[in-house]
Design a protein around this motif. Structure first.
Motif, PDB file in Angstrom:
ATOM      1  N   MET A   1       0.704  -1.697   0.051  1.00 59.42           N
ATOM      2  CA  MET A   1      -0.027   0.099   0.106  1.00 59.42           C
ATOM      3  C   MET A   1       1.243   0.804   0.273  1.00 59.42           C
ATOM      4  N   LEU A   2       0.895   2.459  -0.559  1.00 58.59           N
ATOM      5  CA  LEU A   2       1.499   3.525  -0.952  1.00 58.59           C
ATOM      6  C   LEU A   2       0.495   4.524  -0.074  1.00 58.59           C
ATOM      7  N   SER A   3       1.991   5.340   0.845  1.00 55.19           N
ATOM      8  CA  SER A   3       1.753   5.733   2.486  1.00 55.19           C
ATOM      9  C   SER A   3       1.077   6.824   1.619  1.00 55.19           C
ATOM     10  N   ASP A   4       0.853   7.332   2.583  1.00 54.24           N
ATOM     11  CA  ASP A   4      -0.557   8.446   2.864  1.00 54.24           C
ATOM     12  C   ASP A   4       0.390   9.755   1.834  1.00 54.24           C
ATOM     13  N   LYS A   5       2.267   9.560   2.548  1.00 52.97           N
ATOM     14  CA  LYS A   5       3.114  10.943   2.819  1.00 52.97           C
ATOM     15  C   LYS A   5       2.997  10.753   1.522  1.00 52.97           C
ATOM     16  N   PRO A  73      -6.461   2.415  -3.941  1.00 51.09           N
ATOM     17  CA  PRO A  73      -5.588   2.626  -3.414  1.00 51.09           C
ATOM     18  C   PRO A  73      -5.906   1.641  -2.093  1.00 51.09           C
ATOM     19  N   GLY A  74      -4.446   0.936  -1.559  1.00 50.54           N
ATOM     20  CA  GLY A  74      -4.430  -0.166  -0.760  1.00 50.54           C
ATOM     21  C   GLY A  74      -4.677  -1.755  -1.737  1.00 50.54           C
ATOM     22  N   THR A  75      -4.436  -1.998  -3.021  1.00 51.25           N
ATOM     23  CA  THR A  75      -4.625  -3.242  -3.857  1.00 51.25           C
ATOM     24  C   THR A  75      -3.161  -3.378  -5.085  1.00 51.25           C
ATOM     25  N   LEU A  76      -3.192  -4.209  -5.401  1.00 52.11           N
ATOM     26  CA  LEU A  76      -2.000  -4.494  -6.144  1.00 52.11           C
ATOM     27  C   LEU A  76      -2.435  -4.663  -7.953  1.00 52.11           C
ATOM     28  N   PRO A  77      -2.179  -4.482  -9.011  1.00 48.79           N
ATOM     29  CA  PRO A  77      -1.987  -4.846  -9.950  1.00 48.79           C
ATOM     30  C   PRO A  77      -2.068  -6.287 -10.212  1.00 48.79           C
ATOM     31  N   GLU A  78      -2.671  -7.344  -9.768  1.00 48.20           N
ATOM     32  CA  GLU A  78      -2.187  -8.764  -9.401  1.00 48.20           C
ATOM     33  C   GLU A  78      -1.537  -9.016 -10.974  1.00 48.20           C
ATOM     34  N   TRP A 130      10.430   0.047  -4.966  1.00 47.85           N
ATOM     35  CA  TRP A 130      10.007  -0.868  -3.589  1.00 47.85           C
ATOM     36  C   TRP A 130       8.938  -2.007  -3.703  1.00 47.85           C
ATOM     37  N   LEU A 131       7.870  -1.480  -3.490  1.00 44.79           N
ATOM     38  CA  LEU A 131       6.232  -1.788  -2.538  1.00 44.79           C
ATOM     39  C   LEU A 131       5.939  -2.855  -4.556  1.00 44.79           C
ATOM     40  N   MET A 132       6.567  -2.239  -6.007  1.00 43.36           N
ATOM     41  CA  MET A 132       6.390  -3.227  -6.592  1.00 43.36           C
ATOM     42  C   MET A 132       7.247  -4.642  -6.896  1.00 43.36           C
ATOM     43  N   ALA A 133       8.698  -4.105  -6.836  1.00 42.14           N
ATOM     44  CA  ALA A 133      10.206  -5.027  -6.170  1.00 42.14           C
ATOM     45  C   ALA A 133       9.360  -6.102  -5.610  1.00 42.14           C
ATOM     46  N   ASP A 134       9.346  -5.420  -3.810  1.00 45.25           N
ATOM     47  CA  ASP A 134       8.818  -6.765  -3.125  1.00 45.25           C
ATOM     48  C   ASP A 134       7.934  -7.597  -3.441  1.00 45.25           C
ATOM     49  N   ALA A 135       6.303  -7.205  -3.567  1.00 45.42           N
ATOM     50  CA  ALA A 135       5.736  -7.731  -4.147  1.00 45.42           C
ATOM     51  C   ALA A 135       6.192  -8.837  -5.503  1.00 45.42           C
ATOM     52  N   LEU A 136       6.900  -8.601  -6.576  1.00 45.65           N
ATOM     53  CA  LEU A 136       7.547  -8.963  -7.368  1.00 45.65           C
ATOM     54  C   LEU A 136       8.474  -9.891  -6.899  1.00 45.65           C
ATOM     55  N   ILE A 137       9.345  -9.638  -6.215  1.00 42.55           N
ATOM     56  CA  ILE A 137       9.887 -11.066  -5.639  1.00 42.55           C
ATOM     57  C   ILE A 137       8.933 -12.207  -4.225  1.00 42.55           C
ATOM     58  N   LYS A 138       8.033 -11.697  -3.812  1.00 42.88           N
ATOM     59  CA  LYS A 138       7.500 -12.468  -2.720  1.00 42.88           C
ATOM     60  C   LYS A 138       6.935 -14.055  -4.175  1.00 42.88           C
TER      61      LYS A 138
END
Length: 386
Positions: A1-5, A73-78, A130-138
């Motif tokens: 999830m992308l931070s509010d900041k 917000p709160g989801t990823l493009p699976e 890193w949100l994208m990278a971490d999702a791909l690594i998993k």
């Protein structure tokens, strides 16, 4: 999830970064290969670097991911992530390589946007990466763990080279050692590594075109301007050993009882032929509609296999489009406006990108939901960037 900041920063800068990502990615690859020239040996495609397809694919995936984070917000493009993860796993991408990519990608961003980038912008886009990278690594760790072995490349001997239509050859392989074999799913592909005349190793993905399971056969059309297919066609001989990856690819036949539409053009028939073969082997009673387009009948690489499998199925029908029509075929290019599509059908697409875009649009206009349309791309997925 992308931070509010970070979300408002990404939302504000996405148009700028999106407009420049096509210029940023060539700079990234130039930096990457200058620092790590070994990545062009057996990993990155040299020809896709020359023609710009790899740059387009990376640009499209980053832009699509960031856009999704802003709009959902709160989801990823699976779907996007799954497609990339399977491609990465077929090449043996490892977790440490994401740090290498980050270093050179963000150096390229800083160079291209030097006049406008701030620490806040850099921090927000670092979060996106890193949100994208971490999702791909998993996802990739899960794909590796699901294999029957822990080996990226296994040796397979060429048992047969069989002509398959004008300019195409089917390679039938057999194991060259005792590495445990992962059972492939209909529609999946393997990566094939060959050594070019200049000594550089290059990799291409080829759909498994015959039986699924533990057998391995793929069909490739010779591209005279390419690097890998000429070696396979002209240099590799029966008895030679090729390095082959485990099977990957998320575009596989979904379980169920609903109708199946398999639409392909040219050598794009390879994954649909595998799906069709699996239905025939299972004696499926699902309604199956096979649609294929070719320049002429002799060019249809898997003609005998596909027509035989249609005959084996109780509820299957075949429609053919030929630019040089013959009796029983449609003339010209495929159009779904001429087809009585079954209700509640799942559509599987493979062929040149303009063909797939055209057929997908016609399918949606005909009432097939986008979620039931599945497509396979040969090479970098530049659909995302277009």
């Amino acid at each position: 999830m992308l931070s509010d900041k970070s979300r408002p920063v990404i939302e504000a800068t996405l148009p700028l970064v999106g407009s420049r990502i096509g210029e940023i990615t060539p700079k990234f690859y130039a930096r990457l290969f200058a620092a790590h020239p070994e990545l062009l040996d057996g990993l990155f495609s040299r020809s896709n670097q020359r023609n710009g397809n790899q740059q387009q694919a990376l640009a499209g995936s980053i832009a699509a991911f960031a856009t999704h984070l802003v709009n959902n917000p709160g989801t990823l493009p699976e779907t996007v992530l799954a497609r990339i993860a399977h491609r990465h796993a077929s090449l043996g991408i490892t977790e440490p390589q994401y740090q290498v990519v980050y270093e050179h990608l963000f150096a390229a961003i800083a160079e291209d946007l030097a006049e406008v980038i701030t620490p806040e912008i850099a921090e927000a886009w670092t979060e996106v990466y890193w949100l994208m990278a971490d999702a791909l690594i998993k996802l990739e760790k899960g794909l590796y763990a699901a294999q029957a072995n822990g080996t990226m490349w296994s040796p397979w001997k060429v048992a047969a080279k069989t002509p398959a239509g004008t300019g195409s050859i089917t390679f039938t392989l057999e194991p060259a050692d005792d590495t445990p074999i992962t059972s492939a799913l209909p529609g999946q592909y393997v990566s094939v590594k060959v050594t070019l005349p200049d000594g550089l190793r290059q990799v291409r993905q080829y759909s498994l075109s015959g039986d699924a399971g533990t057998s391995r056969s793929f069909t490739t059309k010779k591209d005279d301007g390419g690097e890998v297919s000429p070696v396979l066609h002209d240099t590799v001989q029966v008895g030679d050993v090729l390095e082959i990856s485990n099977p990957y690819g998320e575009i596989t036949l979904k379980e169920g009882e609903g109708p199946v539409v398999l639409a392909s053009a040219g050598i794009g028939c390879t994954p649909t032929a595998s799906i069709l073969r699996s239905l025939a082997e299972a004696g499926s009673d699902r309604q199956v509609l096979v649609l294929h387009a070719e320049s002429d009948l002799e060019s249809w690489a898997l003609r005998s296999q596909m027509t035989d499998d249609v005959e084996r199925l109780k509820s299957a029908d075949l429609q053919l489009w030929l630019e040089e029509p013959q009796a029983g075929s449609n003339a010209g290019f495929m159009s779904l406006r001429e087809v009585d599509l079954p209700a509640n059908a799942s559509l599987y697409l493979c062929g040149p990108l303009p063909f797939m875009k055209h057929i997908r649009n016609e399918a949606i206009n005909a009432g097939i939901p986008a979620t039931k349309i599945h497509y396979e791309v040969f090479g970098p997925d530049i659909w995302l960037a277009s």
